[in-house]
Design a protein around this motif. Structure first.
Motif, PDB file in Angstrom:
ATOM      1  N   THR A  54       0.829  -1.198  -0.077  1.00  0.00           N
ATOM      2  CA  THR A  54       0.105   0.112  -0.167  1.00  0.00           C
ATOM      3  C   THR A  54       0.909   1.099   0.040  1.00  0.00           C
ATOM      4  OG1 THR A  54      -0.086   0.084   2.309  1.00  0.00           O
ATOM      5  CG2 THR A  54      -1.888  -1.228   1.423  1.00  0.00           C
ATOM      6  N   THR A  55       0.315   2.347  -0.330  1.00  0.00           N
ATOM      7  CA  THR A  55       0.994   3.440  -0.266  1.00  0.00           C
ATOM      8  C   THR A  55       1.865   3.882   0.889  1.00  0.00           C
ATOM      9  OG1 THR A  55      -0.401   4.536  -2.020  1.00  0.00           O
ATOM     10  CG2 THR A  55       0.725   6.057  -0.708  1.00  0.00           C
ATOM     11  N   VAL A  56       0.844   3.859   1.950  1.00  0.00           N
ATOM     12  CA  VAL A  56       1.340   3.827   3.423  1.00  0.00           C
ATOM     13  C   VAL A  56       2.423   2.921   3.735  1.00  0.00           C
ATOM     14  CG1 VAL A  56       0.496   3.661   5.796  1.00  0.00           C
ATOM     15  CG2 VAL A  56      -1.023   4.600   4.273  1.00  0.00           C
ATOM     16  N   GLU A  57       2.533   1.809   3.261  1.00  0.00           N
ATOM     17  CA  GLU A  57       3.725   0.771   3.709  1.00  0.00           C
ATOM     18  C   GLU A  57       4.801   1.314   2.939  1.00  0.00           C
ATOM     19  OE1 GLU A  57       1.529  -3.662   4.126  1.00  0.00           O
ATOM     20  OE2 GLU A  57       1.898  -2.889   2.070  1.00  0.00           O
ATOM     21  N   GLN A  58       4.668   1.775   1.550  1.00  0.00           N
ATOM     22  CA  GLN A  58       5.699   2.517   0.824  1.00  0.00           C
ATOM     23  C   GLN A  58       6.490   3.616   1.675  1.00  0.00           C
ATOM     24  OE1 GLN A  58       4.334   2.869  -3.206  1.00  0.00           O
ATOM     25  NE2 GLN A  58       4.553   0.602  -3.570  1.00  0.00           N
ATOM     26  N   LEU A  59       5.508   4.565   1.936  1.00  0.00           N
ATOM     27  CA  LEU A  59       5.868   5.605   2.670  1.00  0.00           C
ATOM     28  C   LEU A  59       6.595   5.447   3.696  1.00  0.00           C
ATOM     29  CD1 LEU A  59       2.927   8.009   1.988  1.00  0.00           C
ATOM     30  CD2 LEU A  59       5.066   8.104   1.105  1.00  0.00           C
ATOM     31  N   GLN A  60       6.158   4.378   4.687  1.00  0.00           N
ATOM     32  CA  GLN A  60       6.846   3.909   5.877  1.00  0.00           C
ATOM     33  C   GLN A  60       8.165   3.478   5.538  1.00  0.00           C
ATOM     34  OE1 GLN A  60       3.972   1.191   7.430  1.00  0.00           O
ATOM     35  NE2 GLN A  60       2.870   2.609   8.861  1.00  0.00           N
ATOM     36  N   LYS A  61       8.421   2.772   4.500  1.00  0.00           N
ATOM     37  CA  LYS A  61       9.683   2.138   4.273  1.00  0.00           C
ATOM     38  C   LYS A  61      10.581   3.291   3.912  1.00  0.00           C
ATOM     39  CE  LYS A  61       8.656  -2.517   2.723  1.00  0.00           C
ATOM     40  NZ  LYS A  61       8.727  -3.559   1.859  1.00  0.00           N
ATOM     41  N   LEU A  62      10.309   4.345   3.182  1.00  0.00           N
ATOM     42  CA  LEU A  62      11.006   5.271   2.688  1.00  0.00           C
ATOM     43  C   LEU A  62      11.486   6.241   3.942  1.00  0.00           C
ATOM     44  CD1 LEU A  62       9.059   6.746  -0.471  1.00  0.00           C
ATOM     45  CD2 LEU A  62      11.551   5.512  -0.386  1.00  0.00           C
ATOM     46  N   ALA A  63      10.328   6.341   4.766  1.00  0.00           N
ATOM     47  CA  ALA A  63      10.960   6.850   6.261  1.00  0.00           C
ATOM     48  C   ALA A  63      11.840   6.148   6.924  1.00  0.00           C
ATOM     49  CB  ALA A  63       9.667   7.278   7.017  1.00  0.00           C
ATOM     50  N   GLN A  64      11.744   5.117   6.920  1.00  0.00           N
ATOM     51  CA  GLN A  64      12.854   4.343   7.743  1.00  0.00           C
ATOM     52  C   GLN A  64      14.412   4.364   6.999  1.00  0.00           C
ATOM     53  OE1 GLN A  64      11.476   0.253   7.388  1.00  0.00           O
ATOM     54  NE2 GLN A  64      10.201   0.363   9.329  1.00  0.00           N
ATOM     55  N   LEU A  65      14.345   4.382   5.656  1.00  0.00           N
ATOM     56  CA  LEU A  65      15.696   4.563   4.683  1.00  0.00           C
ATOM     57  C   LEU A  65      16.142   5.907   5.047  1.00  0.00           C
ATOM     58  CD1 LEU A  65      14.509   2.980   1.442  1.00  0.00           C
ATOM     59  CD2 LEU A  65      16.145   2.008   3.123  1.00  0.00           C
ATOM     60  N   ARG A  66      15.091   7.184   5.272  1.00  0.00           N
ATOM     61  CA  ARG A  66      15.782   8.423   5.430  1.00  0.00           C
ATOM     62  C   ARG A  66      16.184   8.446   7.201  1.00  0.00           C
ATOM     63  NH1 ARG A  66      10.902  11.952   6.344  1.00  0.00           N
ATOM     64  NH2 ARG A  66      11.001  10.567   8.355  1.00  0.00           N
ATOM     65  N   ASP A  67      15.417   7.792   7.891  1.00  0.00           N
ATOM     66  CA  ASP A  67      15.860   7.946   9.359  1.00  0.00           C
ATOM     67  C   ASP A  67      17.256   7.086   9.512  1.00  0.00           C
ATOM     68  OD1 ASP A  67      13.669   9.388   9.768  1.00  0.00           O
ATOM     69  OD2 ASP A  67      12.524   7.603  10.597  1.00  0.00           O
ATOM     70  N   SER A  68      17.460   6.250   8.581  1.00  0.00           N
ATOM     71  CA  SER A  68      18.760   5.229   8.998  1.00  0.00           C
ATOM     72  C   SER A  68      19.789   6.101   8.269  1.00  0.00           C
ATOM     73  CB  SER A  68      18.405   3.961   8.440  1.00  0.00           C
ATOM     74  OG  SER A  68      18.408   3.686   7.020  1.00  0.00           O
ATOM     75  N   GLY A  69      19.603   7.130   7.409  1.00  0.00           N
ATOM     76  CA  GLY A  69      20.601   7.647   6.574  1.00  0.00           C
ATOM     77  C   GLY A  69      21.118   6.971   5.435  1.00  0.00           C
ATOM     78  N   VAL A  70      19.984   6.270   4.820  1.00  0.00           N
ATOM     79  CA  VAL A  70      20.271   5.671   3.549  1.00  0.00           C
ATOM     80  C   VAL A  70      19.986   6.823   2.580  1.00  0.00           C
ATOM     81  CG1 VAL A  70      19.733   3.888   1.571  1.00  0.00           C
ATOM     82  CG2 VAL A  70      20.180   3.400   3.956  1.00  0.00           C
ATOM     83  N   LEU A  71      18.667   7.350   2.959  1.00  0.00           N
ATOM     84  CA  LEU A  71      18.156   8.362   1.925  1.00  0.00           C
ATOM     85  C   LEU A  71      18.443   9.927   2.409  1.00  0.00           C
ATOM     86  CD1 LEU A  71      14.842   7.145   0.615  1.00  0.00           C
ATOM     87  CD2 LEU A  71      16.901   7.207  -0.631  1.00  0.00           C
ATOM     88  N   THR A  72      18.847  10.882   1.649  1.00  0.00           N
ATOM     89  CA  THR A  72      19.047  12.207   2.137  1.00  0.00           C
ATOM     90  C   THR A  72      17.496  12.491   2.318  1.00  0.00           C
ATOM     91  OG1 THR A  72      19.083  13.173   0.002  1.00  0.00           O
ATOM     92  CG2 THR A  72      21.189  12.702   0.892  1.00  0.00           C
ATOM     93  N   PRO A  73      17.241  13.707   2.863  1.00  0.00           N
ATOM     94  CA  PRO A  73      15.759  14.330   2.981  1.00  0.00           C
ATOM     95  C   PRO A  73      15.380  14.795   1.595  1.00  0.00           C
ATOM     96  CG  PRO A  73      17.233  15.215   4.763  1.00  0.00           C
ATOM     97  CD  PRO A  73      18.248  14.338   3.996  1.00  0.00           C
TER      98      PRO A  73
END
Length: 87
Positions: A54-73
């Motif tokens: 779902t869209t929510v699950e995808q956004l949660q995964k992206l947020a985890q990647l951002r919080d872990s430093g894999v993705l920049t803001p």
């Protein structure tokens, strides 16, 4: 006396050769490291693969990647917009 002189010259030549060999080996190692860095894939992850998430699950995964430093803001925002746009 002559034997000591010849031995000393041989020792000095051996040391110089070993030092040169060590420098060459160090240089080769640095070149190999640089080449491996150039061959490494880009650090920015690709957009999430289409799935039944779902869209929510995808956004949660992206947020985890951002919080872990894999993705920049900035990368997070770009990926979030893609998810929200349905792509």
């Amino acid at each position: 006396m002559r034997g000591a002189m010849v031995g000393g010259v041989g020792y000095a030549a051996g040391r110089a050769g070993a030092r040169r060999s060590g420098q060459e080996q160090s240089q080769e190692q640095r070149l190999a490291e640089l080449e491996s860095q150039q061959q490494a894939p880009p650090s920015a992850p690709a957009a999430p693969a289409p799935s039944a998430e779902t869209t929510v699950e995808q956004l949660q995964k992206l947020a985890q990647l951002r919080d872990s430093g894999v993705l920049t803001p900035e990368e997070f925002e770009a990926q979030k917009q893609k998810v929200l746009a349905g792509g």
